[in-house]
Design a protein around this motif. Sequence first.
Motif, short mmCIF file in Angstrom:
data_model
loop_
_atom_site.label_atom_id
_atom_site.label_comp_id
_atom_site.label_asym_id
_atom_site.label_seq_id
_atom_site.Cartn_x
_atom_site.Cartn_y
_atom_site.Cartn_z
N PHE A 101 14.50 8.13 -5.85
CA PHE A 101 14.04 8.74 -4.61
C PHE A 101 12.57 9.15 -4.64
CE2 PHE A 101 18.60 9.76 -4.98
CZ PHE A 101 19.05 9.03 -3.90
N GLN A 102 12.01 9.29 -5.82
CA GLN A 102 10.61 9.72 -5.91
C GLN A 102 9.65 8.69 -5.31
OE1 GLN A 102 11.07 12.99 -6.18
NE2 GLN A 102 9.19 13.02 -7.36
N VAL A 103 10.11 7.44 -5.12
CA VAL A 103 9.25 6.46 -4.45
C VAL A 103 9.01 6.87 -3.00
CG1 VAL A 103 9.89 4.54 -5.96
CG2 VAL A 103 11.13 4.88 -3.81
N ASP A 104 9.99 7.54 -2.40
CA ASP A 104 9.84 8.01 -1.02
C ASP A 104 8.80 9.12 -0.94
OD1 ASP A 104 11.79 6.19 -0.19
OD2 ASP A 104 13.39 7.64 -0.57
N ALA A 119 0.81 -1.22 0.00
CA ALA A 119 0.00 0.00 0.00
C ALA A 119 0.85 1.27 0.00
CB ALA A 119 -0.94 0.00 1.20
N TYR A 120 2.11 1.18 0.43
CA TYR A 120 2.98 2.35 0.52
C TYR A 120 3.98 2.43 -0.63
CZ TYR A 120 1.09 2.82 5.18
OH TYR A 120 0.23 2.98 6.24
N ALA A 121 4.05 1.38 -1.42
CA ALA A 121 5.01 1.34 -2.52
C ALA A 121 4.49 2.12 -3.72
CB ALA A 121 5.29 -0.11 -2.92
N ALA A 122 5.37 2.84 -4.36
CA ALA A 122 5.01 3.69 -5.50
C ALA A 122 4.61 2.84 -6.71
CB ALA A 122 6.18 4.59 -5.86
N PRO A 123 3.81 3.41 -7.60
CA PRO A 123 3.34 2.66 -8.77
C PRO A 123 4.47 2.05 -9.60
CG PRO A 123 2.14 4.72 -8.56
CD PRO A 123 3.23 4.74 -7.53
N GLU A 124 5.57 2.76 -9.77
CA GLU A 124 6.66 2.22 -10.60
C GLU A 124 7.25 0.95 -10.01
OE1 GLU A 124 8.36 6.00 -8.57
OE2 GLU A 124 6.44 5.29 -9.33
N MET A 125 7.17 0.82 -8.70
CA MET A 125 7.64 -0.42 -8.07
C MET A 125 6.70 -1.58 -8.42
SD MET A 125 8.90 0.95 -4.35
CE MET A 125 9.67 -0.59 -3.87
N HIS A 126 5.40 -1.30 -8.46
CA HIS A 126 4.42 -2.33 -8.81
C HIS A 126 4.52 -2.71 -10.28
CE1 HIS A 126 2.42 -2.33 -4.95
NE2 HIS A 126 2.50 -1.01 -4.96
N ARG A 127 5.01 -1.79 -11.10
CA ARG A 127 5.16 -2.06 -12.53
C ARG A 127 6.55 -2.64 -12.84
NH1 ARG A 127 2.43 3.18 -12.79
NH2 ARG A 127 4.43 4.17 -13.08
N ASN A 142 0.99 9.27 -10.15
CA ASN A 142 1.40 7.93 -10.59
C ASN A 142 2.76 7.91 -11.26
OD1 ASN A 142 -0.67 6.22 -9.75
ND2 ASN A 142 -1.98 6.88 -11.42
N LEU A 143 3.09 8.94 -12.01
CA LEU A 143 4.38 8.98 -12.70
C LEU A 143 5.39 9.76 -11.86
CD1 LEU A 143 3.10 9.67 -16.32
CD2 LEU A 143 3.83 7.48 -15.33
N PRO A 144 6.58 9.20 -11.66
CA PRO A 144 7.57 9.86 -10.81
C PRO A 144 7.89 11.29 -11.24
CG PRO A 144 8.40 7.75 -11.61
CD PRO A 144 7.06 7.96 -12.22
N GLY A 145 7.93 11.55 -12.52
CA GLY A 145 8.24 12.88 -13.03
C GLY A 145 7.16 13.90 -12.74
#
Length: 142
Positions: free
Chosen positions: A30-33, A16-24, A91-94
């Motif tokens: 650092f943007q996941v933080d 639930a805390y992991a960023a979308p790019e990790m799930h993909r 959803n997108l890190p950028g």
Amino acid sequence: SKTSSYLTETGCGTLAYAAPEMHRYEPYSFQVDVYSVGVIFHEMLFGNVPYTSSEVRERFHREPFLEWRIPDTCKYIDPNVADLCMKLLANLPGDRIDIDGLRSHVFFKGVDWPTLAARAYDLPKDYAPPLRPIDDAETAIW
């Protein structure tokens, strides 16, 4: 590039805390933080995470990615708070807010960042939170 030297592909963290790019299963930085801070911010505002673990994988594997929305149960939210939450949970890190954007966001208006970084804030010394006796029945484990 400077950014690519900080990318990793290690899978770790709570769904639930992991960023979308990790799930993909994409490389991430650092943007996941920032996203995880957004989840905590959301939890503080609404009392729950933005997506349950079962929703997470479905939401982040879809094209186009489903963006965060204000929960239907929320009757009112300050537009500046909603804006910050949306920028943290992009959803997108950028598209996520960076540290400069965070510091200049209207939600943090009045924060003296250099004083905070120096840990030089004068906290109220005469404040004591109201305390009440703990009832044994409240702490019993059933």
